[in-house]
Design an enzyme around this catalytic site. Sequence first.
Site, PDB file in Angstrom:
ATOM      1  N   HIS A  94       0.825  -1.269  -0.053  1.00 47.37           N
ATOM      2  CA  HIS A  94      -0.108  -0.153  -0.079  1.00 47.37           C
ATOM      3  C   HIS A  94       1.107   1.532   0.065  1.00 47.37           C
ATOM      4  O   HIS A  94       1.697   1.294   0.864  1.00 47.37           O
ATOM      5  CB  HIS A  94      -0.699   0.084   1.338  1.00 47.37           C
ATOM      6  CG  HIS A  94      -1.962   1.168   1.052  1.00 47.37           C
ATOM      7  ND1 HIS A  94      -3.170   1.078   0.785  1.00 47.37           N
ATOM      8  CD2 HIS A  94      -1.721   2.496   1.647  1.00 47.37           C
ATOM      9  CE1 HIS A  94      -3.795   2.414   0.941  1.00 47.37           C
ATOM     10  NE2 HIS A  94      -3.001   3.099   1.310  1.00 47.37           N
ATOM     11  N   CYS A  95       0.827   2.025  -0.783  1.00 47.06           N
ATOM     12  CA  CYS A  95       1.685   3.255  -1.117  1.00 47.06           C
ATOM     13  C   CYS A  95       0.756   4.453  -0.685  1.00 47.06           C
ATOM     14  O   CYS A  95      -0.166   4.752  -1.501  1.00 47.06           O
ATOM     15  CB  CYS A  95       2.067   3.422  -2.588  1.00 47.06           C
ATOM     16  SG  CYS A  95       3.048   4.969  -2.699  1.00 47.06           S
TER      17      CYS A  95
END
Length: 244
Positions: free
Chosen positions: A143-144
Amino acid sequence: MEYEYLVHRREADVHNRCCGGWVWCIRDICGIICAILTWLLILYAEFVVMYVMLLPSPYPIYSTVNSLIFQTFAFLAFASHLRTMFTDPGAVPKGNATKEMIQQMGFREGQVIFKCPKCCSIKPERAHHCSVCQRCIRKMDHHCPWVNNCVGENNQKYFVLFTFYIAVISVHALFLSVNQFVICIRHEWKECTYYSPPATVVFLLFLIFEALLFAIFTAVMLGTQMQAIWNDETVCIDEMEVKC
């Protein structure tokens, strides 16, 4: 394959969606702030490159060529960021781990399947649960927060392009900044910029710091992504699974 049913199944699932369910969006305040900060940093680079360096340049061919190059890659970086941010990364339908749904999917008796206890979904192979998106994501890499989204099966190509374009404009901005110092010193700070020497130095130094930071970060991230794609693997670690 039984799990193909999960990929193509269309259902009224509006979780993490907006605009009447047509657009994927994550309502995470930290991710939203990081995404907006990314846009602002790109706009700052646009301002310094165009209005501090290229437009006032005494060399029209140099200014035109570099403007076209920078604007092209900046636009592609911005577009790739939006596609990464607003594309469903491959979310598994929530709450599909019911007896009725399992029977409809045609699983054989005694076959082992995995159920996510957090979003109550049947997990395909290499799917992982994201605590921010609150969904299981197919082939989730990570998850960025900078794109306010997971990087998964459906949007990894946009994320790779985003990191590539940011790395390109960062290196280009570094080259332009160093060259601008040379031009300004050669012209004794006359006709090389619209701003005073102290303001120009501050603008250029901050751009050099930003470009150097993002060039290193995105180059490392791009290399990691390319290695994962080449090896057909993801770096995410499986969370707790429950056998059904």
